[in-house]
Design a protein around this motif. Structure first.
Motif, PDB file in Angstrom:
ATOM      1  N   LEU A  20       8.551  18.401   3.800  1.00 46.05           N
ATOM      2  CA  LEU A  20       7.961  17.291   4.549  1.00 46.05           C
ATOM      3  C   LEU A  20       8.344  15.965   3.918  1.00 46.05           C
ATOM      4  O   LEU A  20       8.731  15.027   4.624  1.00 46.05           O
ATOM      5  N   ASP A  52       2.252   8.322   3.728  1.00 44.05           N
ATOM      6  CA  ASP A  52       2.167   9.485   4.621  1.00 44.05           C
ATOM      7  C   ASP A  52       1.758  10.738   3.855  1.00 44.05           C
ATOM      8  O   ASP A  52       0.910  11.512   4.315  1.00 44.05           O
ATOM      9  N   VAL A  56      -1.587  13.192   4.365  1.00 41.18           N
ATOM     10  CA  VAL A  56      -1.550  14.636   4.613  1.00 41.18           C
ATOM     11  C   VAL A  56      -2.373  15.380   3.565  1.00 41.18           C
ATOM     12  O   VAL A  56      -3.032  16.372   3.877  1.00 41.18           O
ATOM     13  N   CYS A  63      -5.441  14.174   8.965  1.00 43.11           N
ATOM     14  CA  CYS A  63      -4.010  14.133   9.239  1.00 43.11           C
ATOM     15  C   CYS A  63      -3.434  15.538   9.085  1.00 43.11           C
ATOM     16  O   CYS A  63      -3.653  16.192   8.069  1.00 43.11           O
ATOM     17  N   GLY A  65       0.258  17.935   9.787  1.00 43.78           N
ATOM     18  CA  GLY A  65       1.696  17.814   9.983  1.00 43.78           C
ATOM     19  C   GLY A  65       2.297  19.129  10.426  1.00 43.78           C
ATOM     20  O   GLY A  65       1.736  20.199  10.174  1.00 43.78           O
ATOM     21  N   CYS A  77       9.992  16.850  11.933  1.00 43.31           N
ATOM     22  CA  CYS A  77       8.585  16.815  11.566  1.00 43.31           C
ATOM     23  C   CYS A  77       7.811  15.907  12.511  1.00 43.31           C
ATOM     24  O   CYS A  77       8.398  15.119  13.263  1.00 43.31           O
ATOM     25  N   LEU A  79       3.537  14.029  12.546  1.00 43.61           N
ATOM     26  CA  LEU A  79       2.178  13.943  11.998  1.00 43.61           C
ATOM     27  C   LEU A  79       1.195  13.659  13.117  1.00 43.61           C
ATOM     28  O   LEU A  79       1.541  13.070  14.144  1.00 43.61           O
TER      29      LEU A  79
END
Length: 175
Positions: A20, A52, A56, A63, A65, A77, A79
């Motif tokens: 990620l 970010d 996550v 959040c 992903g 990817c 989110l």
């Protein structure tokens, strides 16, 4: 030779963190280059990747992903944020250039739409840069409509003039 199988998997932070992080870094470096060329606004790719990843990792951020794979190769990817009682936000949709045109962006977007609708959100919102024609076509095909900035957006206000805001009524999605 047959096309590699595609799959979308929810990010497991322990197992997928480096994948990620790499995809987000590619996305933000691309944005940094284009923003620098298209606007007068500064863009710090490294700070955005860090932000970010913190989101996550932080359960309070709501959040999630997902990663898209072609065969065993990480190819994209996206989110998802729950930003209000009735609104979720799709962020950071990215498919590596070598993997575009194989439906991965659509699969990632539909995954977020399904999750948002399944969690009871009435609206899924997003922002996209004006130069992302392929993304606009994808979002249009799924029924997203252009709107003005919405109060819950995670996009800093300094970027609002250089963004397209879109929303999808999730009650229509379920039909």
């Amino acid at each position: 030779m047959s096309e590699p199988a595609t799959s979308v998997v929810r990010v497991d932070v322990d197992a997928h963190r480096s994948l990620l992080e790499g995809l987000l870094a590619e996305y933000h470096r691309w944005m940094e280059t284009v923003v620098g060329r298209e606007t007068r606004v500064s863009y710090d790719a490294d700070a955005r990747v860090d932000s970010d990843l913190r989101d996550v990792l932080d359960p309070a951020m709501a959040c999630l992903g997902w990663l898209a794979f072609r065969g065993d190769t990480p190819a994209g990817c996206v989110l998802f944020y729950g930003v209000a009682d009735d609104k979720a936000e799709l962020k950071r949709l990215y498919v590596r250039p070598a993997h575009r045109g194989h439906g991965l962006g659509q699969a990632l977007t539909e995954t977020v739409v399904d999750v948002a609708a399944g969690r009871g959100y009435g609206t899924l919102a997003l922002t996209t840069p004006p130069w992302s024609d392929a993304a606009h076509a994808l979002y249009d095909s799924l029924g997203f409509e252009r709107t003005g900035p919405y109060p819950e957006t995670r996009l800093p206000e300094q970027y609002h003039d250089d963004a397209i805001f879109m929303q999808l009524d999730l009650t229509d999605w379920a039909d």
